[in-house]
Write a protein that holds these residues in place. Structure first.
Motif, PDB file in Angstrom:
ATOM      1  N   MET A  75       6.886  -6.324 -13.973  1.00  0.00           N
ATOM      2  CA  MET A  75       6.586  -6.031 -12.576  1.00  0.00           C
ATOM      3  C   MET A  75       6.604  -4.515 -12.386  1.00  0.00           C
ATOM      4  O   MET A  75       7.665  -3.887 -12.450  1.00  0.00           O
ATOM      5  CB  MET A  75       7.610  -6.701 -11.652  1.00  0.00           C
ATOM      6  N   VAL A  76       5.430  -3.920 -12.193  1.00  0.00           N
ATOM      7  CA  VAL A  76       5.321  -2.482 -11.939  1.00  0.00           C
ATOM      8  C   VAL A  76       5.148  -2.290 -10.434  1.00  0.00           C
ATOM      9  O   VAL A  76       4.204  -2.792  -9.833  1.00  0.00           O
ATOM     10  CB  VAL A  76       4.145  -1.852 -12.709  1.00  0.00           C
ATOM     11  N   ILE A  77       6.067  -1.540  -9.848  1.00  0.00           N
ATOM     12  CA  ILE A  77       6.156  -1.429  -8.397  1.00  0.00           C
ATOM     13  C   ILE A  77       5.429  -0.175  -7.919  1.00  0.00           C
ATOM     14  O   ILE A  77       5.768   0.936  -8.342  1.00  0.00           O
ATOM     15  CB  ILE A  77       7.630  -1.360  -7.958  1.00  0.00           C
ATOM     16  N   PRO A  78       4.457  -0.303  -7.037  1.00  0.00           N
ATOM     17  CA  PRO A  78       3.833   0.902  -6.459  1.00  0.00           C
ATOM     18  C   PRO A  78       4.777   1.551  -5.450  1.00  0.00           C
ATOM     19  O   PRO A  78       5.569   0.864  -4.800  1.00  0.00           O
ATOM     20  CB  PRO A  78       2.581   0.350  -5.772  1.00  0.00           C
ATOM     21  N   THR A  79       4.692   2.857  -5.345  1.00  0.00           N
ATOM     22  CA  THR A  79       5.431   3.532  -4.288  1.00  0.00           C
ATOM     23  C   THR A  79       4.577   3.553  -3.021  1.00  0.00           C
ATOM     24  O   THR A  79       3.447   3.071  -3.004  1.00  0.00           O
ATOM     25  CB  THR A  79       5.838   4.948  -4.708  1.00  0.00           C
ATOM     26  N   SER A  80       5.110   4.137  -1.978  1.00  0.00           N
ATOM     27  CA  SER A  80       4.529   3.924  -0.651  1.00  0.00           C
ATOM     28  C   SER A  80       3.179   4.602  -0.420  1.00  0.00           C
ATOM     29  O   SER A  80       2.386   4.123   0.398  1.00  0.00           O
ATOM     30  CB  SER A  80       5.512   4.403   0.418  1.00  0.00           C
ATOM     31  N   MET A  81       2.876   5.689  -1.123  1.00  0.00           N
ATOM     32  CA  MET A  81       1.710   6.494  -0.761  1.00  0.00           C
ATOM     33  C   MET A  81       0.418   5.693  -0.709  1.00  0.00           C
ATOM     34  O   MET A  81      -0.283   5.668   0.302  1.00  0.00           O
ATOM     35  CB  MET A  81       1.556   7.681  -1.710  1.00  0.00           C
ATOM     36  N   ASP A  82       0.068   5.023  -1.808  1.00  0.00           N
ATOM     37  CA  ASP A  82      -1.222   4.339  -1.863  1.00  0.00           C
ATOM     38  C   ASP A  82      -1.220   3.026  -1.096  1.00  0.00           C
ATOM     39  O   ASP A  82      -2.281   2.551  -0.677  1.00  0.00           O
ATOM     40  CB  ASP A  82      -1.621   4.093  -3.316  1.00  0.00           C
ATOM     41  N   VAL A  83      -0.044   2.445  -0.914  1.00  0.00           N
ATOM     42  CA  VAL A  83       0.038   1.201  -0.153  1.00  0.00           C
ATOM     43  C   VAL A  83      -0.090   1.475   1.339  1.00  0.00           C
ATOM     44  O   VAL A  83      -0.783   0.745   2.062  1.00  0.00           O
ATOM     45  CB  VAL A  83       1.372   0.477  -0.446  1.00  0.00           C
ATOM     46  N   MET A  84       0.535   2.545   1.810  1.00  0.00           N
ATOM     47  CA  MET A  84       0.671   2.762   3.249  1.00  0.00           C
ATOM     48  C   MET A  84      -0.388   3.694   3.853  1.00  0.00           C
ATOM     49  O   MET A  84      -0.710   3.572   5.039  1.00  0.00           O
ATOM     50  CB  MET A  84       2.059   3.341   3.552  1.00  0.00           C
ATOM     51  N   LEU A  85      -0.915   4.640   3.081  1.00  0.00           N
ATOM     52  CA  LEU A  85      -1.807   5.660   3.640  1.00  0.00           C
ATOM     53  C   LEU A  85      -3.268   5.364   3.331  1.00  0.00           C
ATOM     54  O   LEU A  85      -3.605   4.906   2.234  1.00  0.00           O
ATOM     55  CB  LEU A  85      -1.450   7.040   3.087  1.00  0.00           C
ATOM     56  N   GLN A  86      -4.127   5.683   4.281  1.00  0.00           N
ATOM     57  CA  GLN A  86      -5.556   5.520   4.076  1.00  0.00           C
ATOM     58  C   GLN A  86      -6.059   6.479   2.999  1.00  0.00           C
ATOM     59  O   GLN A  86      -5.632   7.631   2.916  1.00  0.00           O
ATOM     60  CB  GLN A  86      -6.315   5.781   5.387  1.00  0.00           C
ATOM     61  N   GLU A  87      -6.982   5.986   2.203  1.00  0.00           N
ATOM     62  CA  GLU A  87      -7.593   6.818   1.152  1.00  0.00           C
ATOM     63  C   GLU A  87      -8.252   8.053   1.749  1.00  0.00           C
ATOM     64  O   GLU A  87      -8.203   9.139   1.163  1.00  0.00           O
ATOM     65  CB  GLU A  87      -8.603   5.968   0.376  1.00  0.00           C
TER      66      GLU A  87
END
Length: 400
Positions: free
Chosen positions: A148-160
């Motif tokens: 299980m590789v966990i993404p941090t918040s930047m790409d999950v939460m912020l618009q590209e």
């Protein structure tokens, strides 16, 4: 001289992009050739963010099937299947802060929240991929190994579009995990069960799944990862409303101590106390043993900066969580970093004992622990930044 390819955001420094010519080292191709009957021509391209149109990364990304299925078409279907992604139109809107980000060195602050940078490193990531494969190989074939590789918040939460328009020098986490790390692990060792996390978290980006002032996820974010694990294992997850929720206000996380900015929002710690008669024993870094500890402690009376310690006593080398209401001798071993502390309480609803080691603090052998405990499942939780950290990879290699 071969042409080298890079990825970068506008204005950012170069980051190597794996390509057909400058991909993994030759020995990795040899390993891949042993797995794939027709031979692997190349690993998945680590695509440039700037090749996409501005906007949501889910809607502008190419479908993963064309990138993955051709090189690994001889793999068994179970090694390649992932849940169908939610259509982009159905995904909730990501954040677009109304101010420019402030660079803090290893992270940035935007709209009152801190976001860690992630820089894909091809060589170290390949070492991580091999370390995961070797870890699974070191265990009995009867043991299930979950990555299980966990993404941090930047790409999950912020618009590209916010990231590109502000020239944020940070690699694309979804592509790194879903298009490079997971397919490569599956190609080398198809017994490893890779658990998708990016899309399940992206589907809930309008909820409180990451802290504002800390680099880790909230326990709600960990719950959505737990649901994804249950799907991979083929078991029914406990409903969120079956846990007792308690809130503790005023948490100030690690970004506060690393920042001179007063722009960070305080957090509310939301704890989901597990059902059943649960308890925990653990050993700290000085070798002191503690018994009959709470899996999640009552946060009343904790200093606001220490509220993260209510989750399984924080970062410790070794822990054993037990649900004495379960008497089937079921057991798993979790190899984790700090993100795992929010995740492991949920596992007490399925296993009599949950053995937990922090790979940066534990010094014994995980295969020996698996044999001694009778664990049938091993779960490796690493955040995506650790996959490009040579020290993290070395720590992982040293315990398997």
């Amino acid at each position: 001289m071969e042409q080298r390819e890079y990825i970068r955001r506008r204005g950012g420094g170069p980051v190597r992009r794996p390509s057909r010519h400058n991909g993994p080292p030759r020995f990795l191709w040899l390993l891949l050739a042993l797995v794939v009957l027709a031979g692997v021509a190349a690993l998945v391209y680590f695509l440039n963010r700037n090749a996409e149109d501005d906007g949501d990364s889910q809607s502008s990304s190419p479908a993963p099937s064309s990138a993955v299925s051709a090189p690994f078409e001889d793999e068994p279907a179970s090694a390649l299947e992932t849940p169908a992604p939610t259509p982009a139109a159905a995904l909730p809107d990501q954040l677009y802060p109304d101010s420019e980000p402030s660079d803090m060195g290893s992270f940035m602050i935007a709209g009152g929240c801190g976001y860690d940078y992630y820089h894909f490193n091809e060589e170290t990531t390949n070492s991580y991929i091999l370390a995961v494969s070797d870890a699974a190989e070191s265990l009995s074939s009867s043991v299930n190994f979950y990555s299980m590789v966990i993404p941090t918040s930047m790409d999950v939460m912020l618009q590209e579009s916010y990231l590109t328009e502000n020239s944020i020098n940070s690699s694309d986490q979804r592509k790194a995990i879903d298009d490079y790390i997971y397919p490569s692990i599956s190609a080398i060792n198809s017994s490893v069960k890779t658990v998708p996390l990016f899309t399940p978290l992206r589907e809930h980006c309008d909820e409180y799944i990451y802290f504002h002032s800390d680099r880790t996820w909230t326990q709600l974010g960990a719950y959505y990862a737990y649901r994804s694990f249950c799907s991979a294992k083929g078991i029914e997850p406990a409903a969120l409303d079956s846990f007792t929720k308690q809130e503790y206000e005023g948490f100030s996380g690690g970004f506060y101590s690393e920042s001179t900015s007063g722009a960070l929002y305080d957090d509310t710690v939301e704890a989901y106390f597990p059902g059943g008669n649960t308890s925990m024993n653990f050993t700290d870094s000085d070798g002191v043993e503690y018994e009959d500890w709470s899996v999640i402690s009552d946060g009343d009376g904790y200093d606001s900066s220490l509220l993260y310690l209510i989750f399984a006593a924080g970062d410790q080398p070794y822990k054993v969580l037990e649900n004495s209401d379960i008497t089937d001798n079921s057991a798993c071993v979790v190899v984790q970093d700090s993100f795992g502390n929010y995740f492991i309480p949920f596992l007490t609803q399925h296993y009599q004992k949950v053995y937990v080691v922090d790979y940066s603090r534990y010094s014994n052998s995980v295969p020996e622990l698996v044999n001694e405990s009778g664990a049938t499942d091993v779960i490796l939780l690493t955040n995506v930044i650790a996959t490009s950290s040579s020290s993290a990879v070395e720590s992982l290699q040293s315990i398997f």
